[in-house]
Design a protein around this motif. Sequence first.
Motif, short mmCIF file in Angstrom:
data_model
loop_
_atom_site.label_atom_id
_atom_site.label_comp_id
_atom_site.label_asym_id
_atom_site.label_seq_id
_atom_site.Cartn_x
_atom_site.Cartn_y
_atom_site.Cartn_z
N GLN A 35 12.84 -3.96 53.45
CA GLN A 35 12.58 -5.36 53.81
C GLN A 35 12.32 -5.48 55.30
N ALA A 44 7.10 -12.67 45.86
CA ALA A 44 7.54 -11.52 45.09
C ALA A 44 7.09 -11.70 43.65
N VAL A 62 5.68 -6.99 46.32
CA VAL A 62 6.30 -7.87 47.31
C VAL A 62 5.26 -8.05 48.42
N ASN A 83 14.90 -12.22 38.89
CA ASN A 83 15.54 -13.13 39.83
C ASN A 83 14.65 -14.36 40.02
N LEU A 86 13.76 -16.09 43.50
CA LEU A 86 12.70 -15.60 44.40
C LEU A 86 11.43 -16.43 44.29
N ASP A 89 12.28 -19.05 46.81
CA ASP A 89 12.75 -18.57 48.12
C ASP A 89 12.65 -17.04 48.21
N PRO A 90 11.42 -16.51 48.33
CA PRO A 90 11.26 -15.06 48.41
C PRO A 90 11.92 -14.45 49.65
N ILE A 93 14.94 -11.87 49.92
CA ILE A 93 14.80 -10.42 50.02
C ILE A 93 15.10 -9.97 51.44
N GLY A 101 18.92 -11.34 47.03
CA GLY A 101 17.52 -10.94 47.04
C GLY A 101 17.16 -9.86 46.03
N LEU A 103 15.76 -8.08 42.59
CA LEU A 103 14.47 -8.33 41.96
C LEU A 103 14.56 -8.53 40.45
#
Length: 128
Positions: A35, A44, A62, A83, A86, A89-90, A93, A101, A103
């Motif tokens: 990240q 994502a 991503v 998730n 995401l 609100d990506p 991550i 965060g 996946l």
Amino acid sequence: MSNIPAELSYTAEHEWVASTEQDGVVRVGITDFAQDALGDVVYAQVPEAGTAVTANDVVGEVESTKSVSDIYAPVSGEIVARNESLDADPALINSDPYGAGWLFEVRIAGADELSGLLSAEAYGQQVG
């Protein structure tokens, strides 16, 4: 030095794998190192529940302000959860790669699926 929790397993593609409370189900995310290298994550794409995945196949991506990176399945099995947070609100991550965060979760095809993963120490040497 990146944050590399000892209780997790890792892939050479900078994903982490954690056991869950459900038998045979693992949670997958990207590492702190990944990240950080990506920069600010803006999108994502992760597989939907019910999707069959094969270890080392591309299963999503991503996207950050700098680049787009493929997400690989660390194990073979069936996606049992993604998730949903995401979608809205990506950046989770970036802010919490080993927590909020995450996946997706996979019900692994067999116990031997985990044998090819790296220990925290081995992953640390790779990114060190």
